[in-house]
Design a protein around this motif. Structure first.
Motif, short mmCIF file in Angstrom:
data_model
loop_
_atom_site.label_atom_id
_atom_site.label_comp_id
_atom_site.label_asym_id
_atom_site.label_seq_id
_atom_site.Cartn_x
_atom_site.Cartn_y
_atom_site.Cartn_z
N UNK A 1 -3.53 7.11 24.81
CA UNK A 1 -3.25 5.58 24.63
C UNK A 1 -3.54 5.41 22.57
N UNK A 2 -2.21 5.90 21.64
CA UNK A 2 -2.87 5.73 20.17
C UNK A 2 -2.92 4.49 19.58
N UNK A 3 -3.63 4.50 18.71
CA UNK A 3 -4.57 3.38 18.72
C UNK A 3 -4.11 3.34 17.00
N UNK A 4 -4.27 2.29 15.82
CA UNK A 4 -4.29 1.72 14.93
C UNK A 4 -5.59 0.79 14.22
N UNK A 5 -6.27 1.10 13.34
CA UNK A 5 -7.22 0.78 12.65
C UNK A 5 -7.41 -0.09 11.20
N UNK A 6 -7.99 -1.27 10.39
CA UNK A 6 -7.48 -0.93 9.57
C UNK A 6 -8.89 -1.72 8.98
N UNK A 7 -10.00 -0.54 7.55
CA UNK A 7 -11.36 -0.78 7.33
C UNK A 7 -11.43 -2.40 7.49
N UNK A 8 -12.41 -2.80 6.93
CA UNK A 8 -12.42 -3.65 6.20
C UNK A 8 -13.45 -4.10 5.42
N UNK A 9 -13.00 -3.10 4.48
CA UNK A 9 -13.18 -2.10 3.81
C UNK A 9 -13.09 -1.45 2.64
N UNK A 10 -11.57 -1.20 2.48
CA UNK A 10 -10.57 0.27 2.85
C UNK A 10 -11.73 0.46 0.46
N UNK A 11 -12.63 -0.04 0.84
CA UNK A 11 -12.86 1.01 -0.85
C UNK A 11 -13.98 1.64 -0.61
#
Length: 351
Positions: A261-271
Motif C-alpha cells: 500500500x503506497x503511503x505519503x506522509x508530510x513532516x510536521x517540522x520540515x526544517x
C-alpha cells in the motif's frame, strides 16, 4: 542459586527433562541451607501492572519531494525556453515558451481540454480559471462555472498584461493546471524540441516521506495518523499521513508476489529534514492491542508441560510458581488473563 528461565520456544520433551532435573535437585537439597528456598538478592524482578499493551511497528520509507508528475502543453510549435530544475511554479508562473510566447501554470485538478471563450458550456474548468484569475487580481465576481462577460474581460486584461493582444479567448495549451505549487525536478525536453504534453517533470515543493507498507499495516496508517520518522542522523521527527493509495501487487526478484500500500506522509517540522534528500528513513507507528490489562514482561514466563505457562511470584521473600493463562502480546509485555496474580506483585524475570 536462582532457578533459570525456561525458554518459551522449548519443546515439551526438553521442558519435561528440565522439570525432572529441577525436582531431583530440590529433593536432594531439601535439608540444605534455608537460603536455597528464598529468592537470590541478585535475582531480577518486575512489578505486575495494569496497563495498555501498545505494539510498535516499523517500516522503511524514502524522504524526497514526493512522486514526480510530467506536464506539458497542447500548443504546437518549438520550445524556445524552459523553466530550470528547482524553479517553483505557482499561479501565473511561466513554465516554458513556445515560439517565444509564454505558457503559464495555474492551480486546478481538472486538466485544460478546450479553449476558454465566450459561448462555451459551463464546467468546473471555468471555475478553476476564474479562481486563478481572482488570485492574480483580475476577476472580482464570485467564481462559478459560467464563462460570462466578467470572465472574458478578466482573461483579456490578463493576456494583454502578459504581452498578448486583447482577446477574450484563451487558447488551449496556454495555461497548464497543476494540483498546487510545484517545483521543476527535471526537464523531459530541451530548447529546440517540438512542444508536447511531456516537457517538465515536477514534484511538490515540500519534502515528504513515501513508503510502501504491507497490506496488513494499512489500518495502522489512516489519513491523519501521526507517526515517528527516524532520520539518518538518528534524530526523530513527527509526520502525518497525507494520502493512502489503493493497494498494488508487486513481484520481487524471486518471482514472489506481494501486495503493498503506497503511503505519503508530510513532516510536521520540515526544517528538521532540510539537510536530506532522497534518503532512506525509518517510519514507526504504534497501535493499542489491549487496554487496562494485567501484564508482566515476557521474560517472566516459564514453560510448563502441555503448552502451559507459569511465573514465579515473590511472596514473603520466597518464589512461588503460579500457573497463568496468556492473552495478547505487545513488544516485551504479555497479558495475563487468569491465575493467582495481582497488580503490584513481584515476579522473577530471566536474564
Amino acid at each position: 542459586m536462582p532457578k533459570k528461565r525456561i525458554v518459551i520456544a522449548a519443546t515439551a520433551a526438553v521442558v519435561a527433562i528440565a522439570l525432572g532435573v529441577t525436582g531431583f535437585t530440590l529433593m536432594n537439597n531439601a535439608n540444605t541451607d534455608e537460603s536455597t528456598n528464598t529468592v537470590s538478592p541478585a535475582a531480577e524482578t518486575a512489578t505486575v501492572t495494569k496497563t495498555d499493551l501498545v505494539e510498535r511497528v516499523e517500516t522503511k520509507g524514502t524522504l524526497n519531494h514526493g512522486k514526480a508528475a510530467t506536464y506539458g502543453t497542447q500548443l504546437t510549435g518549438t520550445i524556445t525556453s524552459l523553466a530550470a530544475p528547482g524553479t517553483k511554479l505557482s499561479v501565473g508562473t511561466e513554465m516554458m515558451r513556445v515560439n517565444e510566447r509564454p505558457v503559464f501554470t495555474m492551480h486546478g485538478k481538472v486538466p485544460a481540454w478546450r479553449n476558454f471563450e465566450e459561448g462555451m458550456s459551463d464546467g468546473h474548468d471555468v471555475m478553476q480559471l476564474e479562481q486563478n484569475l481572482q488570485a492574480l487580481g483580475y476577476f472580482e465576481d464570485e467564481p462559478d462555472e459560467h464563462y460570462g462577460w466578467a470572465t472574458a474581460s478578466a482573461v483579456a486584461q490578463w493576456q494583454k498584461d502578459n504581452g498578448f493582444e486583447w482577446s477574450t479567448t484563451l487558447e488551449l495549451g496556454r495555461v497548464v493546471f497543476v494540483p498546487g505549487d510545484v517545483q521543476v525536478s527535471a526537464q523531459q525536453a530541451k530548447v529546440g524540441d517540438a512542444a508536447s504534453t511531456s516537457v517538465l517533470e515536477v514534484t511538490g515543493t515540500s519534502k515528504v516521506v513515501t513508503a510502501e507498507v504491507p497490506s496488513n499495516m494499512r489500518s495502522l496508517l489512516p489519513v491523519g495518523a501521526k507517526v515517528d520518522v527516524k532520520l539518518p542522523d538518528s534524530t526523530t521527527t513527527q509526520a502525518v499521513v497525507e494520502s493512502v493509495d489503493p493497494p498494488v501487487e508487486q513481484e520481487d526478484k524471486s518471482g514472489q508476489k506481494t501486495v503493498k500500500v503506497p503511503v505519503q506522509l508530510s513532516l510536521t517540522d520540515p526544517a528538521a529534514a532540510e539537510a536530506y534528500a532522497d534518503v532512506t528513513v525509518n517510519v514507526a507507528t504504534t497501535r493499542t492491542i489491549a487496554t487496562g490489562v494485567l501484564a508482566v514482561p515476557v521474560r517472566a514466563l516459564l514453560a510448563e508441560p502441555g503448552g502451559k505457562y507459569a511465573v514465579e511470584v515473590i511472596k514473603n521473600g520466597v518464589p512461588t510458581r503460579v500457573q497463568v493463562e496468556l492473552g495478547a502480546f505487545a513488544d516485551d509485555l504479555v497479558e495475563i488473563t487468569s491465575g493467582d496474580l495481582h497488580e503490584g506483585d513481584k515476579v522473577v524475570v530471566g536474564e
